[in-house]
Scaffold this motif. Sequence first.
Motif, PDB file in Angstrom:
ATOM      1  N   ILE A   1      -5.979   2.339  12.405  1.00  0.00           N
ATOM      2  CA  ILE A   1      -6.030   0.761  12.808  1.00  0.00           C
ATOM      3  C   ILE A   1      -5.433   0.952  14.418  1.00  0.00           C
ATOM      4  O   ILE A   1      -5.764   0.190  15.146  1.00  0.00           O
ATOM      5  CB  ILE A   1      -5.217  -0.268  12.055  1.00  0.00           C
TER       6      ILE A   1
ATOM      7  N   SER B   1     -10.805   3.965   5.402  1.00  0.00           N
ATOM      8  CA  SER B   1     -10.137   3.599   6.189  1.00  0.00           C
ATOM      9  C   SER B   1     -10.999   4.061   7.401  1.00  0.00           C
ATOM     10  O   SER B   1     -11.119   3.272   8.558  1.00  0.00           O
ATOM     11  CB  SER B   1      -8.881   4.072   6.492  1.00  0.00           C
TER      12      SER B   1
ATOM     13  N   GLY C   1      -8.454  -3.031   8.327  1.00  0.00           N
ATOM     14  CA  GLY C   1      -7.310  -2.955   7.405  1.00  0.00           C
ATOM     15  C   GLY C   1      -7.791  -3.214   6.011  1.00  0.00           C
ATOM     16  O   GLY C   1      -7.065  -3.656   5.000  1.00  0.00           O
TER      17      GLY C   1
ATOM     18  N   CYS D   1      -8.875   7.270  -0.050  1.00  0.00           N
ATOM     19  CA  CYS D   1      -8.464   5.925   0.995  1.00  0.00           C
ATOM     20  C   CYS D   1      -8.589   6.230   2.330  1.00  0.00           C
ATOM     21  O   CYS D   1      -8.884   5.457   3.246  1.00  0.00           O
ATOM     22  CB  CYS D   1      -6.934   5.379   0.575  1.00  0.00           C
ATOM     23  N   TRP D   2      -8.264   7.364   2.758  1.00  0.00           N
ATOM     24  CA  TRP D   2      -8.337   7.698   4.286  1.00  0.00           C
ATOM     25  C   TRP D   2      -9.550   7.795   4.611  1.00  0.00           C
ATOM     26  O   TRP D   2      -9.826   7.013   5.868  1.00  0.00           O
ATOM     27  CB  TRP D   2      -7.760   9.410   4.343  1.00  0.00           C
TER      28      TRP D   2
ATOM     29  N   THR E   1       0.754  -1.184  -0.140  1.00  0.00           N
ATOM     30  CA  THR E   1      -0.155   0.095   0.009  1.00  0.00           C
ATOM     31  C   THR E   1       0.695   1.196   0.054  1.00  0.00           C
ATOM     32  O   THR E   1       0.376   2.309  -0.583  1.00  0.00           O
ATOM     33  CB  THR E   1      -0.855  -0.057   1.202  1.00  0.00           C
TER      34      THR E   1
ATOM     35  N   PRO F   1      -4.174   5.039   7.432  1.00  0.00           N
ATOM     36  CA  PRO F   1      -4.702   3.663   7.592  1.00  0.00           C
ATOM     37  C   PRO F   1      -4.192   2.999   8.820  1.00  0.00           C
ATOM     38  O   PRO F   1      -4.684   2.520   9.827  1.00  0.00           O
ATOM     39  CB  PRO F   1      -4.862   3.135   6.359  1.00  0.00           C
ATOM     40  N   THR F   2      -2.800   3.196   8.814  1.00  0.00           N
ATOM     41  CA  THR F   2      -1.956   2.584  10.211  1.00  0.00           C
ATOM     42  C   THR F   2      -2.576   3.121  11.300  1.00  0.00           C
ATOM     43  O   THR F   2      -2.586   2.462  12.355  1.00  0.00           O
ATOM     44  CB  THR F   2      -0.577   2.729   9.853  1.00  0.00           C
TER      45      THR F   2
ATOM     46  N   LEU G   1     -12.887   1.765  10.150  1.00  0.00           N
ATOM     47  CA  LEU G   1     -12.513   1.757  11.522  1.00  0.00           C
ATOM     48  C   LEU G   1     -13.835   1.961  12.495  1.00  0.00           C
ATOM     49  O   LEU G   1     -14.092   0.928  13.290  1.00  0.00           O
ATOM     50  CB  LEU G   1     -11.578   2.753  11.982  1.00  0.00           C
TER      51      LEU G   1
ATOM     52  N   VAL H   1      -8.529  -1.136   3.280  1.00  0.00           N
ATOM     53  CA  VAL H   1      -7.704  -0.648   2.372  1.00  0.00           C
ATOM     54  C   VAL H   1      -6.211  -1.729   1.922  1.00  0.00           C
ATOM     55  O   VAL H   1      -6.048  -1.638   0.959  1.00  0.00           O
ATOM     56  CB  VAL H   1      -7.091   0.851   2.793  1.00  0.00           C
TER      57      VAL H   1
END
Length: 360
Positions: free
Chosen positions: A208, A346, A294, A342-343, A194, A204-205, A350, A296
């Motif tokens: 999460i 994510s 996760g 993508c954010w 990614t 995204p990390t 979540l 994405v």
Amino acid sequence: MLVFLEEYLVMFYSGFTALSDIIFRFICSFFTSLCVSLWIGRRMIFYLKKLSCRQIIRMDGPKTHFNKNGTPTMGGIIILVAISMSVFFWADLCNIYIWLVMFVLLSYGIIGFIDDYKKIVHKNTVGLPARWKYIWQSVIALLVSIVMYIIGRETYTTFLVLPFVKSIIHQLGVFYFLITYLVIVGTSNAVNITDGLDGLAIIPTVFIAIGLAIVAFATGTEKYASYLHIPYIANISELAIICAAIFGAGLGFLWFNTYPAQIFMGDIGSLALGSTLGVIAILLRQECLLLIMGGVFWIETASVILQVGYFKWCGQRIFRMAPIHHHYELNGYPEPRIIVRCWIISLILLLISLVTLKIR
């Protein structure tokens, strides 16, 4: 470390009793890693430029990436240093879960460092041969799975928790090793795949990490675990301190990695962060929740698998280029638009994953 010193520190000032409060340490861990990453970030960019640690761009990639050639890479060092310092100060270093997660973080970071270093030295995008990368990832994942099984075989940490199911929690037995291996290695490589656009992987990390921190608080508190119908695991809430450190370090790194990036994470960051999220999810018995959080990462990974598999089978491509974010780039989508969308996805995933905690 400060938790260990609490009983001595309170002799000088009673306010140090706050060190026993995990919420207080969670906040301190976040701000410590954030400040450390911001403080060393600019200095690291300067030294990496001085050492010519610059990103090598794929010649067959999108042409819009050619202007990124020469941007410093190995910025994951910033993240690892910030997380390590924060955890050292604010986590309970007598907690075995902390050491397991930190071992995975740093060992996968070393694999990523070697990979990045070889790319820089040989001035290509090959780096560490894939077979050696997967061998070492596998060895570490299997070693950690054995240790975790030995530690947790008498507790819920070797059970499988299924979403939307209240009463069925399966003992995994020998399959625990397989699932642990797949989650750690799979998440590590998914984040690595990614990490192809500025800031695409880090937010995204961070999301999460926030989600897993909430789950860690609940899992380590008997009242909340009972309310949410998830297994209670003693002392597991300490993992929230590492999640807070990832949260802070990720935001600090984004300060320099946001479009247009001043520095790239490199494999040293993506492999380490992905494996860390994987091992935390395993310890919390929330591998299925990680699949939702996760999303994405898994979409990006699936696009590569489908592209390669379909091309070998039919000799044709499904996407113009994989991972899928490159497909959208080649279709004319501006890079910032792809990243922000993508954010947003994510964040939605979540929230959906947290809702499933209660729907059981």
